[in-house]
Design a protein around this motif. Structure first.
Motif, PDB file in Angstrom:
ATOM      1  N   SER B  26       0.839  -1.195   0.000  1.00  0.00           N
ATOM      2  CA  SER B  26       0.000   0.000   0.000  1.00  0.00           C
ATOM      3  C   SER B  26       0.879   1.252   0.000  1.00  0.00           C
ATOM      4  CB  SER B  26      -0.942  -0.063   1.205  1.00  0.00           C
ATOM      5  OG  SER B  26      -0.943   1.115   1.919  1.00  0.00           O
ATOM      6  N   ASN B  27       2.031   1.174   0.655  1.00  0.00           N
ATOM      7  CA  ASN B  27       2.926   2.333   0.709  1.00  0.00           C
ATOM      8  C   ASN B  27       3.560   2.626  -0.659  1.00  0.00           C
ATOM      9  OD1 ASN B  27       4.396   4.295   2.491  1.00  0.00           O
ATOM     10  ND2 ASN B  27       6.179   3.217   1.637  1.00  0.00           N
ATOM     11  N   VAL B  28       3.963   1.561  -1.374  1.00  0.00           N
ATOM     12  CA  VAL B  28       4.616   1.789  -2.665  1.00  0.00           C
ATOM     13  C   VAL B  28       3.613   2.332  -3.689  1.00  0.00           C
ATOM     14  CG1 VAL B  28       4.451  -0.443  -3.869  1.00  0.00           C
ATOM     15  CG2 VAL B  28       6.552   0.885  -4.009  1.00  0.00           C
ATOM     16  N   LEU B  29       2.344   1.948  -3.543  1.00  0.00           N
ATOM     17  CA  LEU B  29       1.311   2.518  -4.427  1.00  0.00           C
ATOM     18  C   LEU B  29       1.163   4.015  -4.145  1.00  0.00           C
ATOM     19  CD1 LEU B  29      -1.006   2.493  -6.462  1.00  0.00           C
ATOM     20  CD2 LEU B  29      -2.501   1.538  -4.712  1.00  0.00           C
ATOM     21  N   LYS B  30       1.161   4.376  -2.853  1.00  0.00           N
ATOM     22  CA  LYS B  30       1.070   5.807  -2.502  1.00  0.00           C
ATOM     23  C   LYS B  30       2.254   6.594  -3.075  1.00  0.00           C
ATOM     24  CE  LYS B  30      -1.210   5.285   1.966  1.00  0.00           C
ATOM     25  NZ  LYS B  30      -0.765   5.117   3.347  1.00  0.00           N
ATOM     26  N   ILE B  31       3.440   5.984  -3.051  1.00  0.00           N
ATOM     27  CA  ILE B  31       4.620   6.674  -3.595  1.00  0.00           C
ATOM     28  C   ILE B  31       4.440   6.920  -5.085  1.00  0.00           C
ATOM     29  CG2 ILE B  31       7.112   6.504  -4.024  1.00  0.00           C
ATOM     30  CD1 ILE B  31       7.425   4.899  -1.515  1.00  0.00           C
ATOM     31  N   LYS B  52       8.296  16.154  -1.589  1.00  0.00           N
ATOM     32  CA  LYS B  52       8.492  15.917  -0.142  1.00  0.00           C
ATOM     33  C   LYS B  52       7.710  14.690   0.324  1.00  0.00           C
ATOM     34  CE  LYS B  52      10.334  19.692   2.368  1.00  0.00           C
ATOM     35  NZ  LYS B  52       9.935  21.079   1.949  1.00  0.00           N
ATOM     36  N   GLU B  53       6.497  14.525  -0.239  1.00  0.00           N
ATOM     37  CA  GLU B  53       5.661  13.374   0.136  1.00  0.00           C
ATOM     38  C   GLU B  53       6.313  12.067  -0.338  1.00  0.00           C
ATOM     39  OE1 GLU B  53       3.348  13.102   2.107  1.00  0.00           O
ATOM     40  OE2 GLU B  53       2.115  11.365   1.604  1.00  0.00           O
ATOM     41  N   VAL B  54       6.870  12.080  -1.548  1.00  0.00           N
ATOM     42  CA  VAL B  54       7.592  10.890  -2.044  1.00  0.00           C
ATOM     43  C   VAL B  54       8.703  10.532  -1.062  1.00  0.00           C
ATOM     44  CG1 VAL B  54       9.168  10.020  -3.827  1.00  0.00           C
ATOM     45  CG2 VAL B  54       7.091  11.249  -4.502  1.00  0.00           C
ATOM     46  N   GLU B  55       9.439  11.558  -0.641  1.00  0.00           N
ATOM     47  CA  GLU B  55      10.559  11.353   0.271  1.00  0.00           C
ATOM     48  C   GLU B  55      10.079  10.767   1.605  1.00  0.00           C
ATOM     49  OE1 GLU B  55      14.075  14.385   1.745  1.00  0.00           O
ATOM     50  OE2 GLU B  55      13.098  14.631  -0.210  1.00  0.00           O
ATOM     51  N   ARG B  56       8.987  11.334   2.140  1.00  0.00           N
ATOM     52  CA  ARG B  56       8.462  10.865   3.420  1.00  0.00           C
ATOM     53  C   ARG B  56       8.044   9.401   3.308  1.00  0.00           C
ATOM     54  NH1 ARG B  56       3.975   9.878   6.092  1.00  0.00           N
ATOM     55  NH2 ARG B  56       2.634  10.201   4.277  1.00  0.00           N
ATOM     56  N   LEU B  57       7.338   9.079   2.217  1.00  0.00           N
ATOM     57  CA  LEU B  57       6.850   7.703   2.050  1.00  0.00           C
ATOM     58  C   LEU B  57       8.007   6.738   1.814  1.00  0.00           C
ATOM     59  CD1 LEU B  57       3.766   8.537  -0.209  1.00  0.00           C
ATOM     60  CD2 LEU B  57       3.654   7.576   2.110  1.00  0.00           C
ATOM     61  N   GLU B  58       9.075   7.234   1.200  1.00  0.00           N
ATOM     62  CA  GLU B  58      10.232   6.351   0.998  1.00  0.00           C
ATOM     63  C   GLU B  58      10.831   5.969   2.342  1.00  0.00           C
ATOM     64  OE1 GLU B  58      14.401   5.204   0.134  1.00  0.00           O
ATOM     65  OE2 GLU B  58      13.829   7.095   1.070  1.00  0.00           O
ATOM     66  N   HIS B  59      10.855   6.905   3.290  1.00  0.00           N
ATOM     67  CA  HIS B  59      11.356   6.585   4.630  1.00  0.00           C
ATOM     68  C   HIS B  59      10.440   5.565   5.317  1.00  0.00           C
ATOM     69  CE1 HIS B  59      14.696   9.258   4.608  1.00  0.00           C
ATOM     70  NE2 HIS B  59      13.968  10.343   4.447  1.00  0.00           N
ATOM     71  N   ALA B 103      12.134  11.372  -8.600  1.00  0.00           N
ATOM     72  CA  ALA B 103      11.527  12.614  -8.105  1.00  0.00           C
ATOM     73  C   ALA B 103      12.629  13.537  -7.567  1.00  0.00           C
ATOM     74  CB  ALA B 103      10.498  12.311  -7.010  1.00  0.00           C
ATOM     75  N   GLY B 104      13.587  12.950  -6.840  1.00  0.00           N
ATOM     76  CA  GLY B 104      14.704  13.732  -6.311  1.00  0.00           C
ATOM     77  C   GLY B 104      15.501  14.399  -7.416  1.00  0.00           C
ATOM     78  N   ASN B 105      15.748  13.655  -8.509  1.00  0.00           N
ATOM     79  CA  ASN B 105      16.518  14.228  -9.622  1.00  0.00           C
ATOM     80  C   ASN B 105      15.780  15.372 -10.300  1.00  0.00           C
ATOM     81  OD1 ASN B 105      18.655  12.559  -9.176  1.00  0.00           O
ATOM     82  ND2 ASN B 105      18.155  11.098 -10.797  1.00  0.00           N
ATOM     83  N   ILE B 106      14.449  15.243 -10.384  1.00  0.00           N
ATOM     84  CA  ILE B 106      13.663  16.335 -10.981  1.00  0.00           C
ATOM     85  C   ILE B 106      13.913  17.625 -10.197  1.00  0.00           C
ATOM     86  CG2 ILE B 106      11.284  17.195 -11.234  1.00  0.00           C
ATOM     87  CD1 ILE B 106      10.512  14.336 -12.127  1.00  0.00           C
ATOM     88  N   GLU B 107      13.979  17.496  -8.863  1.00  0.00           N
ATOM     89  CA  GLU B 107      14.236  18.674  -8.031  1.00  0.00           C
ATOM     90  C   GLU B 107      15.712  19.102  -8.128  1.00  0.00           C
ATOM     91  OE1 GLU B 107      13.490  18.427  -3.670  1.00  0.00           O
ATOM     92  OE2 GLU B 107      12.360  20.252  -4.155  1.00  0.00           O
TER      93      GLU B 107
END
Lengths: 215, 215, 215
Positions: B26-31, B52-59, B103-107
């Motif tokens: 469920s977490n990877v779907l949210k990411i 930021k949300e991608v980053e939070r969910l990755e943690h 997502a990180g690279n886009i930023e």
């Protein structure tokens, strides 16, 4: 004491994995040979056909790998350690993938300037895959393990050569290539070929490990 | 004969791994969904929040993976083969990592030109992760294995599509992008997204292997 | 119940793997220290020698890894889970490989502009490898497992720092570096160093897993 030895008298003569690995070995050699055509022909039409052939053979290889993994899931008793079967099948699959990727990149990036380093790397890959194929055939009888040991030594030496060839070519790119986009193309094809030779070494390492365990 | 079957009657109904895998799915779907916001929104503030949300969910995903590995270390008896649990958890973790990296690279690279290919890859990732989540839920009862098999087929087909979309976009970059630095940025984001789809396929392959072993 | 425990009374005091891992740990620390010389010296002759030293130590490390794998093939009974021995040896080997690759790239690409980020990453690698070496030594007695746990925590924190340092440096490259070829060089060296720190974290994760299983 080895766990496997407990089960040895249960093991029927392996009729599943050996033929599949022989198919995989013969297929990956064909892929390397098709790659050599890609980088040596000057006929653009023939190059295109050879790239298609690499792609076709890579799909054949995928199916063989998939069958090995399914058989591994279905069978508790295997001729060699399960982890070795998995690692060997994965390594052969990876060789095919990286050869496929480098041929694909030549097409995708429209690389027209195919230098000596790419040809040399493709030649080394043909040699390495030919050694792999021979070594895999010897797993059938285990009568002439010298063949396997020698093939592993030659593959290791070829991988060192491939490293050297690739590094020299990339150093020259950074020294002489002023067009950054051309440098990116060349560098990526060279490095992908070099990774394919690393995967040949991985396969040789598993074969060596099988030798040690079963000698 | 399967080793595990010896221990089957010892196995309590699994209360550890299944809930953890469901959380991971469920977490990877949210990411993946947060990534889709990153590449589709034109509001830069909203994009920043979604990254930021991608980053939070990755943690969050990292913690789940870590817990699965610790449980694996503590428990000898597991609902599926240890190697499958390890490979499935690693594959889901890798999907999250590569989505996070893109997502990180886009930023990081300040990619402003987000084309159709990136959007299509993000959409495919949402589809694939949604299929993964469904398949993982079915592991609980194993009553409707058709759901798992179908999800695996769809994930494999989506991965092929992702390959095609990524390759076409990169071919176009090499054809039309004359700014090498822009080409590097675009190519890396596209390739990172494509690797994320490869990892979805790895996860599907483990699910298929679990199916074969437990069918 | 752990499978290994069945065999515990068979296990002789390990005289094979522990000394090999201690050699591997001490060797990888020396490699990191040589790398730090590569990136901090301004004397080009000394840099060249330090790069040669990295290369020499990487070969030493290869031999140690190879010996561990051969011993693993020959011995059914091992002091820790076979998979942990394999993963730990592979992770240490990978750290050496990536440090070697980054030093090699500095030479190959003739990178002359070695900035603060590269120095910081090399310093972090020395710290991490020093922690690894200490933790590996503690595996011998298992008396002071706090040492292992603390080392793992510090390695994880250093890896986060390395991520941050590398990302910031790459963001700056994309912002300020207008020469695409220089950007490619710098980016690749930074990313290779960062992967070396990832591999330190992989090694720490195995140590943590060994702790959990044997605590």
């Amino acid at each position: 004491m080895k766990m496997n030895s407990i089960f040895t008298f249960f093991t029927p003569k392996d009729k599943k994995f050996q033929p599949l690995f022989e198919q995989a070995g013969s297929n990956v050699l064909k892929i390397a040979e098709a790659l050599l055509v890609v980088v040596t022909t000057t006929d653009l039409e023939r190059r295109k056909e050879a790239i298609k052939e690499v792609e076709r053979l890579e799909h054949v290889g995928d199916d063989i790998t998939h069958t090995i993994f399914i058989e591994l899931s279905k069978n508790f008793i295997t001729p060699f350690d399960r982890e070795d079967i998995h690692t060997l099948a994965s390594a052969i699959d990876d060789i095919a993938d990286y050869i496929h990727a480098s041929a694909g990149n030549i097409e995708l990036y429209q690389v027209t300037n195919i230098g000596d380093a790419m040809v040399k790397l493709a030649e080394l890959l043909v040699e390495m895959c030919s050694d792999l194929e021979k070594a895999i055939k010897e797993l059938r009888s285990f009568k002439n393990i010298r063949v396997i040991a020698d093939a592993c030594v030659r593959i290791n030496s070829a991988e060192n050569q491939a490293d050297y060839v690739c590094n020299l070519a990339i150093a020259r790119l950074f020294e002489f290539e002023t067009n950054a986009i051309e440098l990116i193309k060349q560098k990526e094809v060279l490095q992908t070929l070099e990774i394919a030779t690393d995967k040949c070494e991985d396969a040789a390492n598993v074969l060596e490990s099988i030798l040690v365990k079963n000698a």
